[in-house]
Design a protein around this motif. Structure first.
Motif, PDB file in Angstrom:
ATOM      1  N   ALA A  43     -24.832 -58.498 -32.347  1.00 61.48           N
ATOM      2  CA  ALA A  43     -25.229 -57.289 -31.613  1.00 61.48           C
ATOM      3  C   ALA A  43     -26.446 -56.630 -32.240  1.00 61.48           C
ATOM      4  O   ALA A  43     -27.137 -55.852 -31.612  1.00 61.48           O
ATOM      5  CB  ALA A  43     -24.066 -56.301 -31.564  1.00 61.48           C
ATOM      6  N   LEU A  44     -26.675 -56.943 -33.509  1.00 60.81           N
ATOM      7  CA  LEU A  44     -27.809 -56.349 -34.223  1.00 60.81           C
ATOM      8  C   LEU A  44     -28.514 -57.497 -34.942  1.00 60.81           C
ATOM      9  O   LEU A  44     -27.969 -58.084 -35.860  1.00 60.81           O
ATOM     10  CB  LEU A  44     -27.300 -55.290 -35.221  1.00 60.81           C
ATOM     11  CG  LEU A  44     -28.290 -54.452 -36.027  1.00 60.81           C
ATOM     12  CD1 LEU A  44     -29.461 -54.007 -35.187  1.00 60.81           C
ATOM     13  CD2 LEU A  44     -27.599 -53.241 -36.602  1.00 60.81           C
ATOM     14  N   HIS A  84     -31.031 -53.888 -31.799  1.00 62.86           N
ATOM     15  CA  HIS A  84     -29.824 -54.240 -31.052  1.00 62.86           C
ATOM     16  C   HIS A  84     -30.169 -55.191 -29.917  1.00 62.86           C
ATOM     17  O   HIS A  84     -31.258 -55.120 -29.361  1.00 62.86           O
ATOM     18  CB  HIS A  84     -29.191 -52.991 -30.437  1.00 62.86           C
ATOM     19  CG  HIS A  84     -28.806 -51.961 -31.453  1.00 62.86           C
ATOM     20  ND1 HIS A  84     -29.574 -50.865 -31.716  1.00 62.86           N
ATOM     21  CD2 HIS A  84     -27.755 -51.894 -32.291  1.00 62.86           C
ATOM     22  CE1 HIS A  84     -28.999 -50.145 -32.658  1.00 62.86           C
ATOM     23  NE2 HIS A  84     -27.895 -50.744 -33.038  1.00 62.86           N
ATOM     24  N   LYS A 133     -28.415 -56.558 -26.299  1.00 56.67           N
ATOM     25  CA  LYS A 133     -27.310 -56.529 -25.337  1.00 56.67           C
ATOM     26  C   LYS A 133     -27.303 -57.834 -24.552  1.00 56.67           C
ATOM     27  O   LYS A 133     -28.238 -58.619 -24.644  1.00 56.67           O
ATOM     28  CB  LYS A 133     -27.509 -55.380 -24.352  1.00 56.67           C
ATOM     29  CG  LYS A 133     -27.358 -54.004 -24.947  1.00 56.67           C
ATOM     30  CD  LYS A 133     -27.543 -53.000 -23.811  1.00 56.67           C
ATOM     31  CE  LYS A 133     -27.360 -51.584 -24.279  1.00 56.67           C
ATOM     32  NZ  LYS A 133     -27.655 -50.664 -23.161  1.00 56.67           N
ATOM     33  N   GLY A 193     -23.905 -54.769 -27.313  1.00 58.79           N
ATOM     34  CA  GLY A 193     -24.905 -54.068 -28.133  1.00 58.79           C
ATOM     35  C   GLY A 193     -24.300 -53.099 -29.137  1.00 58.79           C
ATOM     36  O   GLY A 193     -25.005 -52.263 -29.681  1.00 58.79           O
ATOM     37  N   ALA A 239     -22.818 -52.700 -32.710  1.00 55.80           N
ATOM     38  CA  ALA A 239     -22.778 -53.466 -33.955  1.00 55.80           C
ATOM     39  C   ALA A 239     -21.616 -53.044 -34.851  1.00 55.80           C
ATOM     40  O   ALA A 239     -21.139 -51.926 -34.798  1.00 55.80           O
ATOM     41  CB  ALA A 239     -24.097 -53.291 -34.698  1.00 55.80           C
ATOM     42  N   THR A 290     -28.307 -49.161 -28.023  1.00 57.96           N
ATOM     43  CA  THR A 290     -26.870 -49.289 -28.228  1.00 57.96           C
ATOM     44  C   THR A 290     -26.138 -48.053 -27.726  1.00 57.96           C
ATOM     45  O   THR A 290     -26.641 -46.944 -27.867  1.00 57.96           O
ATOM     46  CB  THR A 290     -26.558 -49.493 -29.733  1.00 57.96           C
ATOM     47  OG1 THR A 290     -25.154 -49.625 -29.903  1.00 57.96           O
ATOM     48  CG2 THR A 290     -27.048 -48.321 -30.576  1.00 57.96           C
TER      49      THR A 290
END
Lengths: 242, 70
Positions: free
Chosen positions: A97-98, A120, A122, A135, A137, A165
């Protein structure tokens, strides 16, 4: 997919449909409709202006979350070269996600600039979103981000962070691995790094999840992005929880 | 909080424009706007030496927030 899928975009969708029908009629029946077509085009343009120049905050949030909105990897493909992704926080695992890595930012004149790019990511469909955790984290994402930022400082590279995010992931596993500590440490360490840091809010800037990579020399925001201490839904859940 | 609100409170430094209707309508134009903004700000920051950079960043956050004495 239709580019006008939001509720308040219905009038535009309707007019575009009429415009398309006119164009089709003109080609199929070989009649000259260019006056009608240009009138309709003007009407579409006027409607767009009247809607988009007067957006309410909630409409903006909807645009910031539009599934077709460009994400970090889309910008990587368009304005960066040689993106080399680096993985893992050297403690627990890799957070999808990151993400981050070395990249060359194009400057438009055929030249590039070496940077560390972190942000981030998505997903666009269910499968991608499960991989990217929408997205949001976990601590290992923020620890990876810090690891990469410190690496950038070592190599004297400027850092670009892209924020998109709804927030850091608020789950049991996040707490078990101490999400608060991981974000707090990033705030402290980012304030001490001796290289330029620029953050951009691409879409959603959700609270600590955004701040964990957002302590910077310059913070930029896209016109329709939002940056807030909590997502609108999260806030509503607290305000009206009784 | 929208970009305009935050800029008026000096919590952000710049707004990157989007094409009419939002970034998803035209990815290339959006990306170009971002590229220009990033290069502009990076060029400015690269002129600062390390101490100036860190001090300015510290001051940036110190000066955030507005209040009225009751």
């Amino acid at each position: 997919m239709n580019l006008y899928s939001l509720e308040f975009e219905k009038p535009i969708q309707e007019l575009e449909k009429q415009l398309e029908a006119l164009r089709q009629k003109a080609t199929e029946q070989e009649i000259d409709l260019h006056v009608e077509i240009s009138q309709m085009e003007r009407k579409v343009e006027e409607t767009k202006r009247s809607i988009y120049l007067e957006l309410t905050p909630w409409q903006r949030v909807q645009i910031s979350r539009h599934p077709k909105r460009p994400y970090l990897l889309d910008y990587v493909a368009m304005i960066f070269e040689n993106f080399t992704e680096l993985h893992g926080d050297r403690r627990f695992g890799d957070d999808k996600a990151l993400i981050g890595g070395f990249a060359h930012l194009k400057n438009g004149n055929g030249k590039t600039r070496k940077v560390m790019l972190i942000g981030h990511q998505k997903g666009r469909n269910t499968k991608e979103n499960i991989l990217r955790n929408f997205g949001m984290a976990h601590p290992e994402g923020y620890r990876k981000a810090l690891r990469l930022m410190q690496m950038a400082a070592k190599f004297n590279l400027p850092i670009i962070t892209m924020i998109d995010t709804p927030g850091a992931y608020p789950g049991v596993q996040s707490e078990q691995r101490h999400i608060a500590e991981s974000i707090a440490l990033n705030l402290r360490e980012m304030s001490l790094l001796e290289v330029p840091i620029i953050s951009v809010v691409l879409g959603e800037g959700g609270s600590g999840g955004a701040l964990g990579i957002g302590v910077s020399d310059r913070v930029l925001m896209f016109e329709n992005a939002y940056y807030s201490v909590i997502s609108p839904e999260g806030c509503a859940a607290i305000l009206w929880s009784g | 909080m929208s970009a305009k609100d935050l800029l008026s409170h000096k919590l952000i430094d710049d707004i990157v424009p989007e094409p009419l209707g939002g970034a998803h309508q035209m990815h290339e134009e959006t990306a170009r706007n971002l590229q220009n903004a990033l290069n502009k700000h990076l060029s400015a920051l690269e002129k600062l030496d390390r101490d100036e950079l860190v001090n300015q960043r510290y001051e940036r956050y110190r000066q955030m927030g507005e209040f009225k004495e009751a």
